[in-house]
Scaffold this motif. Structure first.
Motif, PDB file in Angstrom:
ATOM      1  N   TRP A 154       0.833  -1.208   0.000  1.00 34.03           N
ATOM      2  CA  TRP A 154       0.000   0.000   0.000  1.00 34.03           C
ATOM      3  C   TRP A 154       0.870   1.262   0.000  1.00 34.03           C
ATOM      4  O   TRP A 154       0.562   2.231  -0.704  1.00 34.03           O
ATOM      5  CB  TRP A 154      -0.919  -0.015   1.205  1.00 34.03           C
ATOM      6  N   ILE A 155       1.946   1.260   0.775  1.00 37.26           N
ATOM      7  CA  ILE A 155       2.836   2.432   0.811  1.00 37.26           C
ATOM      8  C   ILE A 155       3.484   2.654  -0.553  1.00 37.26           C
ATOM      9  O   ILE A 155       3.531   3.791  -1.069  1.00 37.26           O
ATOM     10  CB  ILE A 155       3.910   2.239   1.902  1.00 37.26           C
ATOM     11  N   VAL A 156       3.977   1.579  -1.169  1.00 33.85           N
ATOM     12  CA  VAL A 156       4.603   1.705  -2.480  1.00 33.85           C
ATOM     13  C   VAL A 156       3.588   2.174  -3.521  1.00 33.85           C
ATOM     14  O   VAL A 156       3.876   3.018  -4.373  1.00 33.85           O
ATOM     15  CB  VAL A 156       5.244   0.366  -2.897  1.00 33.85           C
ATOM     16  N   ARG A 157       2.370   1.630  -3.421  1.00 32.53           N
ATOM     17  CA  ARG A 157       1.329   2.043  -4.371  1.00 32.53           C
ATOM     18  C   ARG A 157       0.994   3.523  -4.209  1.00 32.53           C
ATOM     19  O   ARG A 157       0.793   4.235  -5.204  1.00 32.53           O
ATOM     20  CB  ARG A 157       0.083   1.180  -4.158  1.00 32.53           C
ATOM     21  N   ASP A 158       0.912   3.974  -2.968  1.00 31.87           N
ATOM     22  CA  ASP A 158       0.594   5.376  -2.718  1.00 31.87           C
ATOM     23  C   ASP A 158       1.677   6.284  -3.298  1.00 31.87           C
ATOM     24  O   ASP A 158       1.369   7.303  -3.934  1.00 31.87           O
ATOM     25  CB  ASP A 158       0.453   5.602  -1.216  1.00 31.87           C
ATOM     26  N   HIS A 159       2.945   5.912  -3.092  1.00 31.64           N
ATOM     27  CA  HIS A 159       4.028   6.708  -3.658  1.00 31.64           C
ATOM     28  C   HIS A 159       4.022   6.657  -5.184  1.00 31.64           C
ATOM     29  O   HIS A 159       4.275   7.673  -5.857  1.00 31.64           O
ATOM     30  CB  HIS A 159       5.379   6.221  -3.127  1.00 31.64           C
ATOM     31  N   ARG A 160       3.715   5.505  -5.733  1.00 30.79           N
ATOM     32  CA  ARG A 160       3.660   5.386  -7.195  1.00 30.79           C
ATOM     33  C   ARG A 160       2.543   6.247  -7.772  1.00 30.79           C
ATOM     34  O   ARG A 160       2.733   6.941  -8.785  1.00 30.79           O
ATOM     35  CB  ARG A 160       3.443   3.918  -7.577  1.00 30.79           C
ATOM     36  N   ASP A 161       1.355   6.223  -7.139  1.00 31.54           N
ATOM     37  CA  ASP A 161       0.247   7.048  -7.617  1.00 31.54           C
ATOM     38  C   ASP A 161       0.565   8.535  -7.488  1.00 31.54           C
ATOM     39  O   ASP A 161       0.204   9.330  -8.362  1.00 31.54           O
ATOM     40  CB  ASP A 161      -1.025   6.719  -6.836  1.00 31.54           C
ATOM     41  N   ALA A 162       1.246   8.891  -6.391  1.00 30.44           N
ATOM     42  CA  ALA A 162       1.619  10.301  -6.225  1.00 30.44           C
ATOM     43  C   ALA A 162       2.611  10.723  -7.302  1.00 30.44           C
ATOM     44  O   ALA A 162       2.515  11.833  -7.859  1.00 30.44           O
ATOM     45  CB  ALA A 162       2.216  10.520  -4.842  1.00 30.44           C
ATOM     46  N   ALA A 163       3.565   9.855  -7.627  1.00 32.67           N
ATOM     47  CA  ALA A 163       4.530  10.176  -8.679  1.00 32.67           C
ATOM     48  C   ALA A 163       3.843  10.281 -10.034  1.00 32.67           C
ATOM     49  O   ALA A 163       4.161  11.160 -10.841  1.00 32.67           O
ATOM     50  CB  ALA A 163       5.629   9.106  -8.719  1.00 32.67           C
ATOM     51  N   GLU A 164       2.882   9.401 -10.294  1.00 34.67           N
ATOM     52  CA  GLU A 164       2.151   9.462 -11.558  1.00 34.67           C
ATOM     53  C   GLU A 164       1.321  10.737 -11.654  1.00 34.67           C
ATOM     54  O   GLU A 164       1.264  11.373 -12.715  1.00 34.67           O
ATOM     55  CB  GLU A 164       1.244   8.227 -11.682  1.00 34.67           C
ATOM     56  N   ALA A 165       0.689  11.121 -10.534  1.00 40.21           N
ATOM     57  CA  ALA A 165      -0.083  12.362 -10.527  1.00 40.21           C
ATOM     58  C   ALA A 165       0.823  13.572 -10.764  1.00 40.21           C
ATOM     59  O   ALA A 165       0.466  14.495 -11.496  1.00 40.21           O
ATOM     60  CB  ALA A 165      -0.839  12.511  -9.207  1.00 40.21           C
ATOM     61  N   ALA A 166       2.003  13.542 -10.147  1.00 44.12           N
ATOM     62  CA  ALA A 166       2.946  14.646 -10.358  1.00 44.12           C
ATOM     63  C   ALA A 166       3.414  14.703 -11.808  1.00 44.12           C
ATOM     64  O   ALA A 166       3.561  15.778 -12.391  1.00 44.12           O
ATOM     65  CB  ALA A 166       4.139  14.497  -9.424  1.00 44.12           C
ATOM     66  N   ARG A 167       3.625  13.525 -12.401  1.00 38.19           N
ATOM     67  CA  ARG A 167       4.031  13.489 -13.807  1.00 38.19           C
ATOM     68  C   ARG A 167       2.939  14.043 -14.710  1.00 38.19           C
ATOM     69  O   ARG A 167       3.207  14.823 -15.642  1.00 38.19           O
ATOM     70  CB  ARG A 167       4.375  12.057 -14.220  1.00 38.19           C
ATOM     71  N   LEU A 168       1.683  13.655 -14.434  1.00 43.57           N
ATOM     72  CA  LEU A 168       0.575  14.161 -15.241  1.00 43.57           C
ATOM     73  C   LEU A 168       0.424  15.670 -15.084  1.00 43.57           C
ATOM     74  O   LEU A 168       0.149  16.380 -16.061  1.00 43.57           O
ATOM     75  CB  LEU A 168      -0.723  13.453 -14.840  1.00 43.57           C
ATOM     76  N   ARG A 169       0.609  16.162 -13.836  1.00 45.58           N
ATOM     77  CA  ARG A 169       0.526  17.614 -13.640  1.00 45.58           C
ATOM     78  C   ARG A 169       1.639  18.331 -14.395  1.00 45.58           C
ATOM     79  O   ARG A 169       1.433  19.404 -14.977  1.00 45.58           O
ATOM     80  CB  ARG A 169       0.606  17.943 -12.148  1.00 45.58           C
ATOM     81  N   ALA A 170       2.834  17.729 -14.379  1.00 45.51           N
ATOM     82  CA  ALA A 170       3.947  18.343 -15.105  1.00 45.51           C
ATOM     83  C   ALA A 170       3.671  18.361 -16.608  1.00 45.51           C
ATOM     84  O   ALA A 170       3.947  19.359 -17.294  1.00 45.51           O
ATOM     85  CB  ALA A 170       5.242  17.589 -14.813  1.00 45.51           C
ATOM     86  N   GLU A 171       3.121  17.260 -17.134  1.00 40.79           N
ATOM     87  CA  GLU A 171       2.787  17.222 -18.550  1.00 40.79           C
ATOM     88  C   GLU A 171       1.704  18.242 -18.884  1.00 40.79           C
ATOM     89  O   GLU A 171       1.756  18.904 -19.930  1.00 40.79           O
ATOM     90  CB  GLU A 171       2.330  15.817 -18.944  1.00 40.79           C
ATOM     91  N   GLN A 172       0.697  18.355 -17.987  1.00 43.85           N
ATOM     92  CA  GLN A 172      -0.361  19.328 -18.222  1.00 43.85           C
ATOM     93  C   GLN A 172       0.180  20.755 -18.180  1.00 43.85           C
ATOM     94  O   GLN A 172      -0.183  21.599 -19.001  1.00 43.85           O
ATOM     95  CB  GLN A 172      -1.468  19.158 -17.186  1.00 43.85           C
TER      96      GLN A 172
END
Length: 390
Positions: A154-172
């Motif tokens: 769960w911790i790894v998944r949470d960090h992975r989702d946060a990194a993906e969200a940050a990547r999407l925000r950066a792309e946006q």
């Protein structure tokens, strides 16, 4: 429906777990002695059945995490009836971890709750039955084998989702920045096109008309007068072009900016149009207006006089500027009808440029025939421009 091929890393895990388990069986190392009451199937070889099943579950840890977890749970329970293997326990913990990390979000949450409840139950129930402190170790083992991997996943998944969200925000953000840059380039090109057209079209139109007159009229005096006007407009147009090119090439931020036309220059503009043969009456109030409105009004009058020079019939051209509350009215009227003599074809970009200038200030623009006159009317609001200037 066929399952997708296992990930290469999962194949390595399955092979490593199976080979490690076979090595442990070969040397006779298990998790429980054969004398343990829970060992229903004595001997080292019954350990191979849950070991092989758990190795197969490792192959499905990404492609089918829920099915792999259910199968692995059955296999680890079966392993409890044998002498057991450390390799089987390690592979089970990895399947739990993968089910939380790669499985659906709802399943990951349920696995968290279920393993947590099992850990609590494995701690309290044996202690309540046996009343021995050692019974608490059962809960510790359940927590290490089940809840620990689930929490880690769960911790790894949470960090992975946060990194993906940050990547999407950066792309946006990058996409929005590129859109803003493109819009800025388009707007700057449109502004440059308007300035170039407004500065040069008047001189080129006069050159075209007077050169045509010089070629068509066999009168030395008239031809000389026409060529004089052609030369004056050529020199003025060349100076305007050089000024615009100098502005575009200038990268020195300390250099003084080029002078922007103002309404005070309308008299000189009208005099130049009169020299080109137009009969003009100027009626302009002396009003204080913001710089953007002043530039737009000047350019609209300039372009209107250029159109009158190219298309208007002989007669008087009237230029009127008046302030009405928070509006600056610009009105240019010229004779409309069939014109005898030389004329210049129009591209229509002048009307487009005037309409764009009015629209950028939130104003209105109209141009068209009114009886025997062609009238250009622009209403330029002053309030927004004054707010921008402040």
């Amino acid at each position: 429906m066929a399952l997708p091929r296992p990930h290469r890393f999962d194949v390595y895990l399955a092979a490593g777990g199976l080979l490690g388990g076979l090595l442990l069986v070969g040397i006779g190392l298990g998790t429980r002695p054969s004398s343990d009451p829970m060992t229903l199937f004595d001997g080292p070889w019954p350990v191979l059945v849950p070991l092989t099943v758990l190795a197969g579950c490792e192959l499905l840890r990404r492609t089918a995490p829920r099915a792999a977890l259910l199968t692995a749970t059955v296999a680890i329970c079966a392993d409890l009836t044998t002498q057991g293997s450390i390799a089987s326990i390690l592979m089970f913990t990895d399947v739990v971890y993968a089910a939380v990390l790669y499985g659906p979000l709802a399943s990951a949450r349920r696995i968290q709750w279920i393993t947590g409840l099992l850990t609590v139950a494995g701690t309290l129930a044996p202690f309540a039955v046996w009343r021995e402190p050692e019974a608490l170790l059962i809960g510790v083992v359940v927590g290490v084998v089940a809840y620990g991997p689930a929490a880690t996943g769960w911790i790894v998944r949470d960090h992975r989702d946060a990194a993906e969200a940050a990547r999407l925000r950066a792309e946006q953000t990058a996409l929005l920045a590129e859109m803003d840059r493109t819009q800025a380039v388009v707007a700057e090109r449109a502004r440059m096109a308007r300035e170039l057209h407004d500065m040069v079209a008047n001189h080129l139109s006069a050159i075209a008309i007077h050169s045509t007159a010089a070629l068509s009229i066999d009168d030395p005096a008239t031809s000389r007068e026409a060529l004089t006007v052609v030369r004056e407009n050529s020199v003025a147009g060349l100076a305007e072009m050089r000024r615009l090119i100098r502005i575009l090439r200038d990268t020195d931020g300390d250099r003084e900016p080029a002078a922007v036309p103002t309404l005070d220059g309308l008299a000189a503009l009208v005099e130049g149009a009169r020299a080109n043969g137009l009969d003009i009456t100027l009626d302009a109030e002396r009003v204080e207006v913001p710089a953007p409105v002043e530039l737009a009004a000047y350019r609209i009058v300039q372009e209107s006089l250029t159109n009158a020079l190219k298309h208007a019939c002989p007669g008087r051209v009237t230029v009127t500027l008046a302030r009405r509350d928070t509006i600056l009215d610009v009105r240019v009227s010229s004779p409309y009808g069939h014109r005898d003599g030389p004329r210049v074809a129009g591209s229509g970009s002048g009307l487009v440029g005037m309409r764009e200038r009015a629209a950028l200030l939130g104003g209105t623009f109209e141009a068209g025939p009114e009886g025997a006159l062609w009238t250009v009317c622009a209403a330029l609001p002053l309030s927004e421009a004054e707010g921008d200037r402040q």
